[in-house]
Structures are given as structure tokens and as C-alpha cells.
Design a protein around this motif. Structure first.
Motif, PDB file in Angstrom:
ATOM      1  N   ARG A 130      -3.083  -0.440   4.451  1.00 22.83           N
ATOM      2  CA  ARG A 130      -3.243   0.618   4.081  1.00 22.83           C
ATOM      3  C   ARG A 130      -3.649  -0.216   2.615  1.00 22.83           C
ATOM      4  O   ARG A 130      -4.490   0.380   1.523  1.00 22.83           O
ATOM      5  CB  ARG A 130      -2.786   1.532   3.762  1.00 22.83           C
ATOM      6  CG  ARG A 130      -2.405   2.677   3.643  1.00 22.83           C
ATOM      7  CD  ARG A 130      -1.261   3.539   3.028  1.00 22.83           C
ATOM      8  NE  ARG A 130      -0.025   2.857   3.429  1.00 22.83           N
ATOM      9  CZ  ARG A 130       0.601   2.883   1.685  1.00 22.83           C
ATOM     10  NH1 ARG A 130      -0.029   2.585   0.898  1.00 22.83           N
ATOM     11  NH2 ARG A 130       1.668   1.933   1.763  1.00 22.83           N
ATOM     12  N   ILE A 131      -3.128  -1.020   1.648  1.00 24.58           N
ATOM     13  CA  ILE A 131      -2.831  -1.062   0.525  1.00 24.58           C
ATOM     14  C   ILE A 131      -3.814  -2.667   0.411  1.00 24.58           C
ATOM     15  O   ILE A 131      -5.121  -2.288  -0.091  1.00 24.58           O
ATOM     16  CB  ILE A 131      -1.744  -1.926   0.277  1.00 24.58           C
ATOM     17  CG1 ILE A 131      -0.537  -1.180   0.154  1.00 24.58           C
ATOM     18  CG2 ILE A 131      -2.143  -2.500  -1.543  1.00 24.58           C
ATOM     19  CD1 ILE A 131       0.790  -1.476  -0.423  1.00 24.58           C
ATOM     20  N   ALA A 183      -7.603   0.014   0.066  1.00 23.36           N
ATOM     21  CA  ALA A 183      -6.912   0.495  -1.291  1.00 23.36           C
ATOM     22  C   ALA A 183      -8.079  -0.592  -2.032  1.00 23.36           C
ATOM     23  O   ALA A 183      -7.930   0.005  -2.831  1.00 23.36           O
ATOM     24  CB  ALA A 183      -5.738   0.756  -1.629  1.00 23.36           C
ATOM     25  N   VAL A 184      -7.199  -1.913  -2.399  1.00 20.33           N
ATOM     26  CA  VAL A 184      -7.188  -2.876  -3.047  1.00 20.33           C
ATOM     27  C   VAL A 184      -9.306  -2.949  -2.985  1.00 20.33           C
ATOM     28  O   VAL A 184      -9.892  -3.241  -3.703  1.00 20.33           O
ATOM     29  CB  VAL A 184      -6.939  -4.280  -2.773  1.00 20.33           C
ATOM     30  CG1 VAL A 184      -7.715  -5.105  -3.787  1.00 20.33           C
ATOM     31  CG2 VAL A 184      -5.201  -3.918  -2.946  1.00 20.33           C
ATOM     32  N   SER A 186      -5.095   2.132  -7.767  1.00 16.68           N
ATOM     33  CA  SER A 186      -3.475   3.224  -7.640  1.00 16.68           C
ATOM     34  C   SER A 186      -2.517   2.544  -5.957  1.00 16.68           C
ATOM     35  O   SER A 186      -3.614   2.887  -4.689  1.00 16.68           O
ATOM     36  CB  SER A 186      -3.428   4.948  -7.263  1.00 16.68           C
ATOM     37  OG  SER A 186      -2.316   5.477  -6.937  1.00 16.68           O
ATOM     38  N   VAL A 187      -1.561   2.506  -5.795  1.00 19.17           N
ATOM     39  CA  VAL A 187      -0.429   2.191  -4.590  1.00 19.17           C
ATOM     40  C   VAL A 187       0.444   2.460  -5.059  1.00 19.17           C
ATOM     41  O   VAL A 187       1.701   2.725  -5.990  1.00 19.17           O
ATOM     42  CB  VAL A 187      -1.083   0.132  -4.890  1.00 19.17           C
ATOM     43  CG1 VAL A 187      -0.148  -0.260  -3.675  1.00 19.17           C
ATOM     44  CG2 VAL A 187      -2.006  -0.335  -4.579  1.00 19.17           C
ATOM     45  N   ASN A 188       0.663   2.934  -3.889  1.00 19.55           N
ATOM     46  CA  ASN A 188       2.460   3.293  -3.872  1.00 19.55           C
ATOM     47  C   ASN A 188       2.857   4.627  -4.914  1.00 19.55           C
ATOM     48  O   ASN A 188       4.078   4.339  -5.156  1.00 19.55           O
ATOM     49  CB  ASN A 188       3.594   1.929  -4.255  1.00 19.55           C
ATOM     50  CG  ASN A 188       3.408   0.930  -2.607  1.00 19.55           C
ATOM     51  OD1 ASN A 188       3.216   1.758  -1.663  1.00 19.55           O
ATOM     52  ND2 ASN A 188       3.816  -0.229  -3.117  1.00 19.55           N
ATOM     53  N   ALA A 228      -3.359  -8.173  -2.800  1.00 19.84           N
ATOM     54  CA  ALA A 228      -2.380  -6.437  -1.838  1.00 19.84           C
ATOM     55  C   ALA A 228      -1.577  -6.869  -1.480  1.00 19.84           C
ATOM     56  O   ALA A 228      -0.738  -5.777  -2.355  1.00 19.84           O
ATOM     57  CB  ALA A 228      -3.058  -6.463  -0.704  1.00 19.84           C
ATOM     58  N   ALA A 249       0.573  -6.409  -5.635  1.00 18.67           N
ATOM     59  CA  ALA A 249      -0.072  -5.106  -5.715  1.00 18.67           C
ATOM     60  C   ALA A 249       1.043  -3.990  -5.053  1.00 18.67           C
ATOM     61  O   ALA A 249       1.742  -3.488  -5.996  1.00 18.67           O
ATOM     62  CB  ALA A 249      -1.578  -4.231  -5.228  1.00 18.67           C
ATOM     63  N   ASP A 250       1.736  -3.750  -3.972  1.00 24.60           N
ATOM     64  CA  ASP A 250       2.784  -4.050  -3.186  1.00 24.60           C
ATOM     65  C   ASP A 250       3.959  -4.005  -4.130  1.00 24.60           C
ATOM     66  O   ASP A 250       4.328  -3.170  -4.751  1.00 24.60           O
ATOM     67  CB  ASP A 250       2.716  -4.001  -2.460  1.00 24.60           C
ATOM     68  CG  ASP A 250       3.965  -3.343  -1.232  1.00 24.60           C
ATOM     69  OD1 ASP A 250       4.054  -2.583  -1.536  1.00 24.60           O
ATOM     70  OD2 ASP A 250       4.135  -3.706   0.064  1.00 24.60           O
ATOM     71  N   THR A 290       4.175  -2.994  -7.765  1.00 19.57           N
ATOM     72  CA  THR A 290       4.568  -0.910  -7.572  1.00 19.57           C
ATOM     73  C   THR A 290       5.411  -0.338  -6.893  1.00 19.57           C
ATOM     74  O   THR A 290       5.653   0.805  -6.130  1.00 19.57           O
ATOM     75  CB  THR A 290       3.644  -0.022  -7.312  1.00 19.57           C
ATOM     76  OG1 THR A 290       2.990  -1.041  -5.634  1.00 19.57           O
ATOM     77  CG2 THR A 290       2.512  -1.059  -7.760  1.00 19.57           C
TER      78      THR A 290
END
Ligand code: SAM
Length: 290
Positions: free
Chosen positions: A222-223, A226-227, A247-249, A282, A285-286, A289
Motif C-alpha cells: 500500500r505504501i 502511494a510512493v 502522505s503515509v500512515n 516505501a 516512509a513507513d 511516520t
């Protein structure tokens, strides 16, 4: 004259069941059993294998898969007009063709194959208007490894090129190439000219083989999506710009901090970052956040 499988030529089937092709259903039928045989053989030896086919239509590819020895074909078709023609094939191959009248976009694939013993592969001449959506769904399967062990799929050539693209093919490389490269190895097997279809589409098609990776680089799909969406939506821009607002989490990412942490030069563009680079972005980013 009947074919080797004792069934009538596909042109006759289409006429008998009045299966005038519908554009809205992406219907471009294959009548040449030599060609459908070639696609079926691309699925590898079919002894003991169950094939999930999407959009069998009048059944050209279905017949080839059965003739090539598939243990069973489970065929999902949305056009009810095709069901009688398919029932004729089921009769010629007792117990080996299961016809599912339904929409592939809303099919629960794991439930569909829940009772199947042995390997499952996907083979289809996909309706061009939903081909990418179906592929993305199969590549995003969770849990992984997925329910299928190989996919042999026909797409428009342009989509096939995007699936197999790497940063070396800048124009074609994008979200689809990253997703496919993350979870599978893929290659274009051969092209099929418009003249092979009824009616002929405007463009050349290609048969693509995708084999799921046993252990894709660990990351949250999912992330990753998004990236890559953020990066490729502005593919001409540098990453420090295109990742702004990501925007992540539920939290907005500091694009520069993310790129620095991943060791990716902030002036690079999305098309210069390989799959491992996007996976690193990814994952970080996880982490950033949580
Ligand atoms: N397999 C046949 C062949 O090769 O001649 C037909 C291929 S044709 C490109 C695509 C087929 O997918 C059509 O039979 C169409 O009715 C079917 N189809 C379209 N949308 C579908 C959907 N959402 N779910 C299942 N089948 C669909």
C-alpha cells in the motif's frame, strides 16, 4: 468441418450463438486454434495444472488449454450470451471445464480456487479495458506467495512494454513496472498482430509471462503504491518536488529527509529510480511516520 477436438470452428460458434463482438466488453476474439495453442503452450506443461481463464468468450483459448492437457479450466465470463457455447465445450471435456458466470473485477480469486488440488496458473486474452486493473489486483495479492504460480496474459503491446519496463526504458517505466518488478519477473513472449482478432483492434498485442517472486523485497504494498503514485504523477519533476505532499500512515512526509535517508539524490526523477530504490523509499516512509 469439425476441429481436432470434435467441436465446430469458432466462426461457426460465433454465428450459431449470435456472439457479435461488443466493444464495451473488450471483445476481440481469436479464431485461430494454432495461435490459441501457442498461448496455451506458453503456460508450460499443463499436466495436473488448473488454469483460471478470464473472459473465455466463444472459447478459442479455453479449447486450446483443454487440448493441451490442462487438468481443469475455471473460466470466468461476464457475457451471458457466451454461456451456451461454453457449455458445449464443457460437454466435450467432461469434468474439466468449470464455467463461472460473473465479473472478474469482483471475483474472490482465493475462494474460486479454494478446493483446487495442485498448481494454479492464470491464462487469458484479457478484455483490454480492464486488463491493467486485473493485473494490479493479482500483483497486490495478499498473502504472498499468491494463489497462482504463473500468469500468461495478452495485453496491448503498449501495456506489455510498461509491465516489463525498467529505468532503462524511461518512457515506459512507471507505477506498473515498479509493481510488476517488485513482485514478479516478467517478459514479453511474442506479439500478435491485429489481424489475428475478430474484430481486429487498432493496435498490436503481446503475450506476457509473469512469474511471482518467491521472496519479493519486504515492504508494505500500500505504501509502495502511494510512493510510486506520488513520484510518477509528476514524472518530469525532480523527486524533491514530486514527493512533496506525500502522505503515509496519515502523516505528510518530509520529501528531502526521505530521499536523504534512502541515499537517493534529490534531483533525480522517478524514472531514474529502480524497484529496490522505491522499496527503500516505501520502507523508510513507513518508519518515519510511525
Ligand atoms: N478468450 C476469448 C478469445 O481469446 O477469443 C475472448 C477474449 S476477449 C479479448 C475478452 C473476453 O472477456 C470477452 O469474452 C468478454 O466478454 C470478457 N469480459 C469482459 N469483461 C469481463 C469481466 N469484467 N469479467 C469477465 N469477463 C469479461
Amino acid at each position: 468441418m469439425m476441429h481436432d477436438d470434435g467441436l465446430p470452428p469458432l466462426r461457426d460458434v460465433v454465428q450459431k450463438y449470435e456472439l457479435a463482438a461488443r466493444k464495451s466488453l473488450g471483445q476481440n476474439f481469436l479464431f485461430d486454434l494454432n495461435l490459441t495453442g501457442r498461448i496455451a503452450r506458453a503456460c508450460g506443461p499443463l499436466d495436473g495444472v488448473t488454469i483460471v481463464e478470464i473472459g473465455p468468450g466463444p472459447g478459442g483459448l479455453t479449447r486450446a488449454l483443454l487440448m493441451e492437457g490442462a487438468k481443469q479450466v475455471i473460466a470466468v465470463e461476464r457475457d451471458e450470451r457466451c454461456l451456451d457455447a461454453l457449455a458445449e465445450i464443457a460437454q466435450a471435456y467432461p469434468g474439466r471445464l468449470k464455467i463461472v458466470a460473473g465479473d472478474a473485477l469482483t471475483t474472490d480469486w482465493r475462494a474460486l480456487v479454494a478446493d483446487v488440488q495442485g498448481p494454479v496458473r492464470i491464462c487469458a486474452n484479457l478484455p483490454y479495458n480492464i486488463g491493467t486493473a486485473l493485473l494490479v489486483g493479482w500483483l497486490e495479492s495478499d498473502p504472498w506467495p499468491p494463489w497462482y504460480e504463473r500468469m500468461v496474459l495478452m495485453f496491448q503491446r503498449e501495456v506489455a512494454e510498461r509491465i516489463v519496463a525498467t529505468p532503462a526504458q524511461r518512457v515506459d517505466y512507471g507505477r506498473l513496472g515498479v509493481l510488476a518488478g517488485w513482485r514478479a519477473t516478467s517478459r514479453i513472449l511474442f506479439d500478435v498482430p491485429p489481424t489475428a482478432f475478430n474484430p481486429p483492434p487498432k493496435v498490436t498485442s503481446s503475450v506476457v509471462e509473469l512469474t511471482p517472486r518467491a521472496e519479493p523485497l519486504a515492504c508494505n504494498g500500500r505504501i509502495l503504491t502511494a510512493v510510486t503514485a506520488s513520484a510518477f504523477n509528476q514524472r518530469r519533476k525532480m523527486l524533491r518536488q514530486s514527493l512533496k505532499g506525500l502522505s503515509v500512515n496519515g502523516k505528510t512526509i518530509d520529501a528531502l529527509a526521505l530521499l536523504n535517508a534512502a541515499g537517493i539524490t534529490e534531483t533525480k526523477r522517478a524514472e531514474e529510480v529502480d524497484v529496490a530504490g522505491f522499496v527503500a523509499l516505501a520502507r523508510l516512509a513507513d518508519d518515519m511516520t510511525r
